[in-house]
Design a protein around this motif. Sequence first.
Motif, PDB file in Angstrom:
ATOM      1  N   PHE A  48       0.805  -1.211   0.000  1.00  0.00           N
ATOM      2  CA  PHE A  48       0.000   0.000   0.000  1.00  0.00           C
ATOM      3  C   PHE A  48       0.843   1.268   0.000  1.00  0.00           C
ATOM      4  N   THR A  49       1.968   1.249   0.702  1.00  0.00           N
ATOM      5  CA  THR A  49       2.832   2.425   0.790  1.00  0.00           C
ATOM      6  C   THR A  49       4.270   1.948   0.936  1.00  0.00           C
ATOM      7  N   SER A  50       5.193   2.891   1.039  1.00  0.00           N
ATOM      8  CA  SER A  50       6.592   2.532   1.265  1.00  0.00           C
ATOM      9  C   SER A  50       6.791   1.876   2.621  1.00  0.00           C
ATOM     10  N   GLU A  51       5.870   2.085   3.564  1.00  0.00           N
ATOM     11  CA  GLU A  51       5.941   1.469   4.885  1.00  0.00           C
ATOM     12  C   GLU A  51       5.156   0.156   4.944  1.00  0.00           C
ATOM     13  N   ILE A  52       4.214  -0.018   4.026  1.00  0.00           N
ATOM     14  CA  ILE A  52       3.378  -1.228   3.995  1.00  0.00           C
ATOM     15  C   ILE A  52       3.627  -1.880   2.639  1.00  0.00           C
TER      16      ILE A  52
END
Length: 300
Positions: A48-52
């Motif tokens: 979903f994101t750079s963290e997820i």
Amino acid sequence: MSYVSEVLADNPSVFLKLDDATTTFADSSGNGHIQTSSGTLTANQAGFTSEIVASALFGGGKVAEDFGSATAYTNLTLEVWYKSTNGNGVLWTSRGVAGNGLTLFIGATGAGFGSAGQVSWGLDGALYQGVNTNATFNDGQIHHIVAVFSRASGAISPSDFTIYVDGALQTVTQHSINGSVNVPFTPSANWLMGQHPAGWANGTLTSTNLAMAALYPAALTGQRINAHFSASAIPPAGSVLSRDSVVVLASDSTMNRTLARDSVGVLSNDLVITRTLSRMSVQVLVRVPPPRFEGWGVTF
């Protein structure tokens, strides 16, 4: 702090990143809980994101936890990242085939409350005390869903349940049927994701990506919930982009033109820039927004 660091700072009982290479999903809480997966689940899907960085696709399968039925709750928080156009299915439940549990659900509950795409949260069973959001979230976009239960003493009521989506406390409709039970409350079954044990018609998640699922034996505050959401690397609704606030790391001129044309201005929860990037595998760095951009025609 990173997203994972924010989660671990709140001491979850279980933390399933759901980013594993297989459907043997690991508990990252440090508590060593064991998950049993069955049915149609696809691991290592798009993040979903750079963290997820990855998610699990639920296509009718379930993930069963090894705890819950021996735990008495007065406070509880459930958290999960969700993306789907399918408006129904269980995110978390601790209800068995019979008895009472706590259920976080997308869509119409077995008690007939809520509708497709709304988030429902409450005491579930022969008794029902709970709420559903007035807004719907089965829009194919990424959503951070957090459900909080807190009751110091006495009988559970709908006002004990709150729901946050994308860091914002939701307006809800309350429901109460057939009485209640007192806290501390012990569920009738261990925790389960993806299906409803009682066979609700709308209880099975299909075509739904989930990530970063966590359960906390505490009622997280709005401040902590916002800290989690902020650490996810998703710009909040209303963030403003300008020529100087976005750095595009791409050699493809078409992609640059697409960003310039479609993704500059006030961001809403549509997160156009995030969707475009995930399709094209292009990285964008968003800094703290500068002064408001008021027009179009920006070139990068």
